[in-house]
Write an enzyme that holds these catalytic residues in place. Structure first.
Site, PDB file in Angstrom:
ATOM      1  N   ALA A   1       7.125 -24.335  34.340  1.00 35.32           N
ATOM      2  CA  ALA A   1       7.379 -25.217  35.484  1.00 35.32           C
ATOM      3  C   ALA A   1       7.038 -26.653  35.122  1.00 35.32           C
ATOM      4  CB  ALA A   1       6.564 -24.763  36.689  1.00 35.32           C
ATOM      5  N   ASP A   2       7.689 -27.572  35.801  1.00 32.63           N
ATOM      6  CA  ASP A   2       7.391 -28.992  35.646  1.00 32.63           C
ATOM      7  C   ASP A   2       7.663 -29.681  36.977  1.00 32.63           C
ATOM      8  OD1 ASP A   2       6.678 -31.072  33.524  1.00 32.63           O
ATOM      9  OD2 ASP A   2       8.374 -31.991  34.559  1.00 32.63           O
ATOM     10  N   THR A   3       6.769 -30.600  37.354  1.00 29.56           N
ATOM     11  CA  THR A   3       6.863 -31.280  38.650  1.00 29.56           C
ATOM     12  C   THR A   3       6.820 -32.787  38.459  1.00 29.56           C
ATOM     13  OG1 THR A   3       5.718 -29.428  39.725  1.00 29.56           O
ATOM     14  CG2 THR A   3       5.772 -31.513  40.933  1.00 29.56           C
TER      15      THR A   3
END
EC number: 3.6.1.9
Length: 191
Positions: free
Chosen positions: A68-70
C-alpha cells in the site's frame, strides 16, 4: 488458505488488518519510493503499492502479499511524509481551513502465480481552520512525522477534521472494504 503478508512496517496498516481478524506477518523490502514522473496521484500510489508487493512477493514461494501507499493531494500538489517538523508545520498550514484528497493505492500479489491486482481509493477530507499555536502544539507531539500530509486522522488530528467523503480507513492508510474485495478475488474471504 494462503498466508497473508503485509509489505509495510506501518503500525496503522498493521492495526487495520488486525481489525479484519486476519492472521498475517509483516515483511518489508527496500523499495525505491520515487514515483515515475507524469503520473496522476491515483496512478502514483498504485505503482508504488505494486512495487512494494512485488518486492516482498519475490522473496516468498506462496503467499498473498499486500502492498500500500498513501498520499495527500491539495490543489493538485502531492504532500508526502514530512522530512522534519518545519515541513510538517508547513503542510498543516496549507491544509488548515481547506479540503484535500487522500489517495491510497493497494496491491495484492500472489507470490506463487505472480498475479497481481492493483486498485486505489480516494477520500475527501475537510480540515477546520487552525491557528499557529494549534499547529505548533500538534507538531510538538511528534505525531505528524512519518504520515502523509503530516497528520494522523486516527490520532490527535481527529480534532482537526470537520468531515470526510469516502472511506475512513483509506485516510488511515488502508481501505479495508476495497482490500477485502481484492482478497476475495484471490479466493480469500475475510469473513
Amino acid at each position: 488458505m494462503k498466508e497473508i503478508v503485509l509489505a509495510s512496517s506501518s503500525p496503522r496498516r498493521r492495526d487495520l488488518l488486525k481489525q479484519l481478524g486476519l492472521t498475517f506477518r509483516i515483511m518489508t523490502a527496500g523499495v525505491d519510493e520515487t514515483p515515475p514522473g507524469g503520473l496522476t496521484p491515483a496512478e502514483m500510489v498504485e505503482v508504488l503499492a505494486g512495487r512494494k508487493a512485488a518486492a516482498v512477493a519475490g522473496m516468498l514461494e506462496d503467499a498473498l502479499v499486500i502492498g500500500a501507499d498513501t498520499v495527500v493531494v491539495l490543489n493538485g500538489r502531492v504532500l508526502g511524509k514530512p522530512a522534519d517538523r518545519e515541513e510538517a508545520a508547513g503542510m498543516l498550514r496549507q491544509l488548515q481551513g481547506t479540503d484535500h484528497t487522500v489517495y491510497t493505492g493497494v496491491a495484492v500479489m500472489d507470490a506463487a502465480s505472480k498475479k497481481m491486482q492493483v486498485a486505489h481509493e480516494k477520500t475527501r477530507v475537510f480540515f477546520k481552520s487552525l491557528d499557529e499555536h494549534e499547529i505548533r502544539r500538534y507538531v510538538a507531539t511528534g505525531e505528524p512525522m512519518g504520515k502523509a500530509g503530516a497528520y494522523a486522522v486516527q490520532g490527535r488530528a481527529a480534532a482537526f477534521i470537520k468531515g470526510l467523503e469516502g472511506c475512513y480507513t483509506n485516510v488511515v492508510g488502508l481501505p479495508l472494504a476495497r482490500l477485502a474485495d481484492m482478497l476475495k478475488k484471490f479466493g480469500y474471504n475475510v469473513l
